[in-house]
Design an enzyme around this catalytic site. Structure first.
Site, PDB file in Angstrom:
ATOM      1  N   GLY A 291       0.806  -1.217   0.000  1.00 16.64           N
ATOM      2  CA  GLY A 291       0.000   0.000   0.000  1.00 16.64           C
ATOM      3  C   GLY A 291       0.836   1.263   0.000  1.00 16.64           C
ATOM      4  O   GLY A 291       1.922   1.328  -0.589  1.00 16.64           O
ATOM      5  N   SER A 292       0.352   2.274   0.688  1.00 22.21           N
ATOM      6  CA  SER A 292       0.961   3.601   0.605  1.00 22.21           C
ATOM      7  C   SER A 292       2.310   3.722   1.288  1.00 22.21           C
ATOM      8  O   SER A 292       2.977   4.752   1.153  1.00 22.21           O
ATOM      9  CB  SER A 292      -0.002   4.641   1.193  1.00 22.21           C
ATOM     10  OG  SER A 292      -1.164   4.744   0.391  1.00 22.21           O
TER      11      SER A 292
END
Length: 570
Positions: A291-292
């Site tokens: 993810g981020s």
């Protein structure tokens, strides 16, 4: 004259009679001696035959009892943490064996043993007892109570042999790191297997693995911190109703793993469920779209390329459409963003534009340089290989820029983050003690020190003003980056099933440690609340730092509170 002749004749007859009697005596005595010698020879032959038979049977029993099944288990060295606390050691235990040739009634033996060992396999044990072998194992590694209870049964033809087994004083505290041994005390996972592969197995095979000669193997982990990490992820897994959780504490300067845990796990002293698929070590043996947290590397790549500065701006006012993909921001600002804003607002659009500046080949090369797409090199055998598209296209570069489309392990994500924080040096992780000099000798300079300085500023800024606020711990200047990744369900990304992570460092003026937490499929803590990384993964990190920082030698310092040290843009 006649008288003289008669006298001599009489003497001759007497002499002749004497000779006859003496000869008879000698003849009779010779036969008697012969009979005695023959009788003695017969007895010696009988005894020699008996002795020979006993020797033969002795050798036969020795061969039967010295085969592979009855081999004495080999010694192993103790495993201790960095402070000398015992993590694994050998203890003596009794194992039950039988001599089938001495068993009169196998059914009676089984019936009696089942009183102490109710789970005994009746059919298999019966065949063993009827085999006629000299030695068979019936049950390895009994408890002292089981041994005592069986002794009280008084069963002829069975006995006990002292063996060695592995005992883990910490139980479930560090099973994925320390590993396991099999019934013969051979390492089969974790550092136990690593130790065998370094030569212990050869010593055991040659009979040279003597307990008194084996020095303890010291690990890099701190048992106190290890306990804290496991405790926090276990609580989080329960609190957020997740299917799994994990965390690692890594020395950013040396690459030493100070603590690492993944739950669900298992008790190494009773590892009946150790091979269940949900109990793998997710930190090194599982790969995930992170993810981020990957935006940390996208921003670092853009800055390190020289094509982007901290003052650069990227248009995030509209979604990006490429092919069938439309890239949107989760909480979009609908305007042009600076590099720090792209980072603290976790803009997917801004990250995609940062990657576009570098280009597809440059993007792929950077992630390989950071070790995120390479198989990790460390002592732990359970290491997964990251995955990436076979052929990178622009759509891959754009989605990977914000953490979708490539998978890597959480541990190597933390290792790559250490390079962002420590001045740009990538250092392979180790579970063994390593000095700063040794670390410097194996380190690779992967980014410019200036890029590292800028990333430290962005990490601290995000904890103060961005999505990492819940990772703040007063006095310890924490910085970090959230990561909320949608999981693939039935071939499509699901907006309700997430894999969350939080990647942190502290203290941010000179980061000493990286802390990464993961939580798999968390649910909202309470109805109406969200389940993003900032709400669950970040608090895990905060709790770990709060409880372990002093144990790691980091002193709290409050003069820097609420002040992000802004790096120079020049």
């Amino acid at each position: 004259m006649m008288k003289l002749w008669r006298k001599r004749a009489s003497e001759a007859e007497a002499s002749t009679a004497s000779i006859v009697v003496d000869g008879a005596r000698k003849s009779t005595g010779g036969r008697a001696r012969t009979r005695v010698v023959m009788t003695m020879a017969v007895f010696f032959g009988i005894y020699a035959t008996i002795a020979g038979r006993l020797v033969y049977l002795g050798f036969e029993d020795a061969e039967a009892s010295s085969g592979p099944e009855s081999r004495i288990t080999a010694s192993r060295p103790d495993i201790v943490d960095r402070n000398g606390e015992v993590l694994a050691t050998d203890i003596k235990t009794a194992s039950l064996f039988a001599e089938p040739r001495r068993i009169v009634d196998p059914n009676e033996v089984i019936e009696k043993l089942s009183l102490v060992l109710p789970d005994i396999q009746v059919e298999q044990t019966y065949h063993k007892l009827k085999s006629g072998a000299g030695f068979v194992w019936l049950r390895r590694q009994l408890t002292p109570k089981q041994q005592n209870d069986i002794m009280q049964l008084g069963i002829p033809g069975i006995g006990f042999r002292t063996e060695k087994r592995r005992f883990y004083p910490g139980g479930e505290t560090a099973p994925h790191i320390v590993g396991l041994t099999n019934i013969d005390n051979k390492g089969i996972s974790g550092l136990e297997k690593y130790i065998d592969d370094q030569g212990l197995a050869d010593l055991q095979a040659t009979g040279l693995a003597v307990a008194t000669d084996l020095k303890p193997v010291r690990l890099s982990i701190d048992l106190r911190v290890q306990h804290i990490v496991r405790d926090e992820i276990s609580r989080a897994m329960e609190k957020y109703h997740a299917i799994a959780a994990g965390a690692v504490v890594l020395n950013a300067k040396t690459g030493e793993v100070m603590a690492m845990a993944s739950v669900p796990d298992y008790d190494p002293n009773n590892p009946y469920n150790a091979h269940d698929k949900d109990r793998l070590n997710r930190m090194s043996a599982g790969t995930y779209e992170m993810g981020s947290t990957i935006k940390s590397f996208t921003t670092a790549m853009a800055l390190d390329s020289g094509k982007v500065t901290m003052e650069s701006r990227f248009d995030a006012s509209r979604p990006i459409t490429i092919g069938r993909q439309t890239i949107r921001d989760f909480h979009g600002k609908g305007r042009v963003l600076t590099v720090p804003e792209v980072f603290i607002y976790s803009s997917n659009i801004g990250s995609a534009r940062e990657a576009d500046v570098v280009g597809i080949e440059g993007h792929r090369e950077f992630l390989h340089r950071m070790g995120l797409l390479e198989r990790m090199n460390t002592e732990l055998p359970e290491v997964a290989r990251p995955s990436e598209p076979k052929v990178w296209k622009k759509v891959h570069s754009i989605t990977i820029a914000f953490g979708h489309g490539m998978s890597t392990t959480p541990l190597q994500t933390a290792v790559a983050a250490a390079a962002l924080m420590n001045g740009g040096k990538l250092i392979d992780p180790t579970f063994l003690p390593r000095t700063q000099e040794q670390a410097d000798a194996v380190a690779k300079q992967v980014i410019d020190p200036k890029t590292s300085e800028n990333m430290r500023y962005l990490y601290r800024l995000n904890a103060e003003k961005g999505s990492g606020k819940r990772a703040e711990v007063p006095g310890y200047r924490v910085g970090g980056k959230t990561g909320t990744a949608e999981k693939v369900v039935n071939g499509r990304y699901s907006s309700t099933v997430r894999f969350n992570a939080f990647l942190a460092a502290f203290p941010m003026d000179d980061p000493q440690y990286i802390v990464l937490s993961i939580i798999d499929e968390p649910k909202p803590e309470k109805p109406g609340m969200g389940a993003t990384s900032g709400l669950n993964a970040a608090p895990i990190v905060a709790n770990i730092i709060r409880r372990s920082a002093s144990l790691l030698g980091v002193k709290p310092e409050f003069s820097h509170e609420s002040k992000a040290t802004l790096a120079s843009y020049q």
